[in-house]
Design an enzyme around this catalytic site. Sequence first.
Site: not given
Length: 529
Positions: A123, A130
Site C-alpha cells: 500500500d 489487512s
Amino acid sequence: MTVRRGIGLETEFGIIDADDPRANPIVLSTEVVDTYGGRGSAAGGAGAIRWDYHGEDPLNDARGYRLDRASAHPSQLTDDPDTPAPPGDATELQSIRRPSDEELALPRASNAVLTNGARLYVDHAHPEYSSPEVSNPREAILWDRAGDMIAVEAMDLLKDSGRNLVIYKNNVDGKGATYGSHENYLMDRDVEFSDIVRYLTPFFVTRPILCGTGRLGLGQQSQKPGFQISQRADYVENDVGLETTFNRPIINTRDEPHSEADLYRRLHVINGDANQFDVSNLLKVGTTSLVLWLLESGRLPLSLDSAMMFEPVRASWEVSHDPTLTRKVDMQDGSQRTAIEIQQIYLDSILEALGDDDVDFDTREILDIWQETLDMLSTDLFAASGRVEWIAKYQMLDSLRQRTGGSWDNDKLRAFDLQWHDLRPERSIVNRLDQAGRVERVFHPEQVMWATRNAPESTRAYLRGGLIRRFAENVMAAGWDGITLDVPGYDSLVRIPLMHPERATRKLVGDMLEQAESVEDFLVRLTSA
C-alpha cells in the site's frame, strides 16, 4: 445488546533495509509481499494470489455523493476502474471472462491472500496486513497479532536470502510522514451518518487515552521535544472527509461496505494507533463497537450531548499532548472536561441505555475492562502500564530521560522510541516486557501462531482462507466480497460472491470444503446445498 459485529483491522508497517537505510521503501515492501506470498507458511503453496477488486469503491462518499475520479488524489484510487463494485445483493455464481495470456503478463501490484483469510499487499510505500473479517473484538485482536507474527516470518525468509529488512509496527517515521492503522466496523445502514459524525467525534478524540501507542516528539515533524499519547493525533487536520493520506479527518466518509449496501455500512476508522498490547487493542475495538451499538439501538440518552466539543481537531492535539491526563478541553456548552471525564460519559451512557438487558461474555468483558482502566487512569496512572501501551512506553522513556540529563530532546530516547516498534523478537522492547510478565495478554503465542494459518470460523473469511488452503492452485483472485476460481474444464472463470459476511462460515460450508476432493467437487456440493 452485544459488542459482537463484523470487524477487520489494517496495519501499514514501517520498513527499512538495515544495510541500506536509503533503499526505496516501495521496493522493500514488494520484496516482503512477494517473498511471503511465495514461501510463507500461510501462502497456500501456489504463489501470491491476485486481489479481486470487484468490491472496491473508494470514491463513494457516505454524505451522499461520489467524488469524480478526475478530481481524486492518486492515493485514493485503490480500486480497478474496469471492475466496479457490484450493485445490489449479488449472490449467484458469476461467470467471469478468462483473461488472456497477455493480460496475465501485465504488471500488477504485489498482493497475497493468505490461508487465514487476510490480505498482505503493498500500500503505497508500506507492506500492509489487512486482517480477515472477524465477529467480535477478541478475534480482532487475535488475527491482528497474527499479522505481527507473519511480518516476523517474512523478515526471517528474507534473511535466509541474505536480505536484512526490518519491519516496525508504528505509525510515524519521525520526519513528518505517517501511515495508517485502520479499523473497519460493519454497522446498520439505517443509522444516520450525521449521528455517526456527531456522537463518534468526541469519542475518537479521547479514545487514545485507552489505546494510544505513545510517541516522542510534538508536531507532525516532531518540531518540539516531548512525549505524547497518540502517534496519529498530530496528523488530524479535519473533522470529516473522504481522504486518508492527506487532510486526514476524525470521521472518514468512505462508503465502501464490501457487503450488501442496503443493509450495512462499513465504518472506516483511520485515526487509531497500531497496538502491540492486547488490552489496548481490545479496548480500542471493543469500546468503539459498544458506541456503535448505542447508535444502532436508538437509545441515546440526553446526557451524551454533554460530550460535544467546541473544536474537535484542536482537542485531538491537546488530549494527545498531555500524558498527565489533567488537561481540559473546551466543550460546546461552554464547560471544560478532561478526556477521562468524556470517556466516562460514553461508558455511563451505554450502561444507562443497557438498563437491565442481559449481555454476553464479550460485552461484559469490554464494559468491565473499560471501567477498570478509567479508574486506574484517574487514580494511579502507572497501575495501567501492563494494559495501556502508551503508559508503559511513557514510564520507560521518562525513566531513561531522567537518567540521561532530563531532556526529551535526546538521541537515546529517539532510538528507544523506534526500537519499541521493532518486530524482531531479539530487538523488541515489547517482547522483553512480555517475557518478563509485564504485559497483560489475551492470547498465548501458540494461539497466535494458529491464527497465522487458519481463518476465523464465524465469517466468510473461513471460505476465503479455506479455498486457498485446500485449492490454492485454482484460486485466480480473492477479495472481501468474492472469490474467483479457475475450474478445470470451464470456459470462464467462476466467481463466488460473498456479499454477506455472516455466511460462508465453517458451520455452513465447512463439511463441503473439507470433504471435497477437488475444486469442481466443492462447487457441485455448494450449488447442490
